[in-house]
Design an enzyme around this catalytic site. Structure first.
Site, PDB file in Angstrom:
ATOM      1  CB  CYS A  37      -0.841  -0.043   1.277  1.00 61.39           C
ATOM      2  SG  CYS A  37      -1.958   1.338   1.496  1.00 61.39           S
ATOM      3  CB  SER A  39       0.001   3.517   4.520  1.00 57.64           C
ATOM      4  OG  SER A  39      -0.439   2.189   4.451  1.00 57.64           O
ATOM      5  CG  HIS A  42       3.346   7.424   3.520  1.00 58.86           C
ATOM      6  ND1 HIS A  42       3.836   8.502   2.835  1.00 58.86           N
ATOM      7  CD2 HIS A  42       2.033   7.350   3.192  1.00 58.86           C
ATOM      8  CE1 HIS A  42       2.859   9.055   2.118  1.00 58.86           C
ATOM      9  NE2 HIS A  42       1.759   8.365   2.319  1.00 58.86           N
ATOM     10  CG  HIS A  59      -2.715  -2.303   5.640  1.00 55.31           C
ATOM     11  ND1 HIS A  59      -1.607  -1.508   5.482  1.00 55.31           N
ATOM     12  CD2 HIS A  59      -3.623  -1.864   4.751  1.00 55.31           C
ATOM     13  CE1 HIS A  59      -1.843  -0.618   4.531  1.00 55.31           C
ATOM     14  NE2 HIS A  59      -3.047  -0.814   4.066  1.00 55.31           N
ATOM     15  CB  CYS A  92     -10.619   8.653  20.944  1.00 56.38           C
ATOM     16  SG  CYS A  92     -11.071   7.989  19.325  1.00 56.38           S
ATOM     17  NE  ARG A 198       1.772   5.197 -10.544  1.00 52.72           N
ATOM     18  CZ  ARG A 198       1.909   5.381  -9.251  1.00 52.72           C
ATOM     19  NH1 ARG A 198       1.617   6.546  -8.727  1.00 52.72           N
ATOM     20  NH2 ARG A 198       2.321   4.411  -8.475  1.00 52.72           N
TER      21      ARG A 198
HETATM   22 ZN   LIG Z   1      -3.858  -0.045   2.207  1.00 50.58          ZN
HETATM   23 ZN   LIG Z   2     -10.078   5.844  19.057  1.00 54.91          ZN
END
Ligand SMILES: [Zn+2]
Ligand SMILES: [Zn+2]
Length: 329
Positions: A37, A39, A42, A59, A92, A198
């Protein structure tokens, strides 16, 4: 078993690790295909998000249930599955409201706990989603990034008459074009990207026109910045028509300087989009299995897990010709 682990910026290695043990509410999954991915890149480039070093990355995957814990219900060995990889804090305000994708401390498998770039992964039954066994597991491995695109489509409330522009034809950008066309009936989608490879892919997945930069003076009702840089965000805002919408769907690696007066004077609404809901993920798997959305053109390469480091090198290279690389276990 083999796993691809992160050791530091530019340093991922294929190593031997213990096969994970699993608790009574957990499912042991044999990973079939795992996708790299944005991420993950990153993490690879800047060490963002990742909590432990070394850590098994990844993931996005499809797999087959191998064994189930004693208290697991509704899943059995042989089931083809994907998983919701989000690890919300559950404490949260967002988590208390059930809005897990806006969790203040949202983590992912492959960042805050072992991920799927491995032969096996153990996960709680609550995050495992059974998918149609007849579906192509290679294509279904793109359910997670397609879910990101479905969240963007939902946030943008795309209508067939919208004139859409998208900057950045990476996997998320391309999947957004696919979903906007196939599921929302959008026909006018202009895609801008510096890479000709692309842009060719963008045409294949249904862009109505492609360009390296959005044409001077041309405005669109909805513009998506899927490239995540100051220059592309400013371009997105400047190409949004008055009272239109600009969508930001990337994590920025560097700080942003935005011409905010352009936004104010044209009354543009700036909308952030982050990951997806569990429903988006289930729908993504459904539309891939029933053929409504064909993600095949996005799969540039399938490499064995042992060549994970090479896959990262290809994706991180300046060439940017590759879209999605899958690792096969
Ligand atoms: Zn992903
Ligand atoms: Zn949370």
């Amino acid at each position: 078993m083999e796993a691809i682990q992160y050791y530091g910026p530019g340093d991922v290695r294929c190593v031997q690790v213990e096969r994970p043990s699993f608790g009574p509410r957990e499912v042991l999954i044999k990973v079939s295909y795992a996708g790299i991915c944005g991420s993950d890149l990153h993490i690879y480039r800047k060490g963002m998000f990742i909590q432990n070093i070394p850590e098994t990355m990844g993931h996005e995957f499809t797999g087959v249930v191998q064994e189930v814990g004693s208290q697991v219900t509704g899943l059995a060995p042989g089931d083809v599955v994907i998983a919701d990889p989000m690890v919300p804090c559950m404490a949260c305000g967002s988590c208390r409201r059930g809005s897990y994708n806006t969790c203040e401390a949202l983590g992912f498998i492959g960042e805050v706990r072992p991920g799927c770039f491995a032969e096996y992964i153990a996960l709680d039954q609550d995050v495992v989603l059974k998918v149609p066994a007849a579906g192509d597991q290679k294509l279904l491995a793109l359910s997670e990034p397609l879910a990101v695109a479905l969240n963007i489509c939902r946030r943008a409330r795309f209508q067939p008459e919208d004139r859409v522009a998208l900057i950045g034809a990476g996997p998320i950008g391309l999947l957004t074009v696919l979903a906007a066309k196939a599921l929302c009936g959008v026909t006018h989608i202009t895609v801008a990207d510096l890479s000709q490879a692309r842009l060719a892919l963008a045409r294949r997945v249904g862009a109505s026109s492609v360009c390296q930069r959005l044409p001077e003076g041309q405005k669109f009702s909805k513009v998506i910045d899927a490239a995540g840089q100051s220059a592309t965000l400013n371009a997105a805002v400047s190409h949004t028509e008055a009272n239109g919408f600009t969508y930001v769907v990337s994590i920025f690696e560097d700080g942003v300087s935005l011409d905010i007066n352009a936004l104010v004077s044209a009354q543009i609404t700036l909308v952030g989009c982050n990951v997806y809901t569990r429903e988006d993920l289930a729908r993504a798997a459904q539309v891939i299995s029933d053929g409504t959305v064909d993600v095949e053109p996005l799969i540039s390469q399938v490499l064995p897990l042992s060549q994970g480091a090479e896959a990262f090198r290809i994706l991180a290279s300046r060439e940017k010709g590759a879209a999605k690389i899958l690792l096969r276990t």
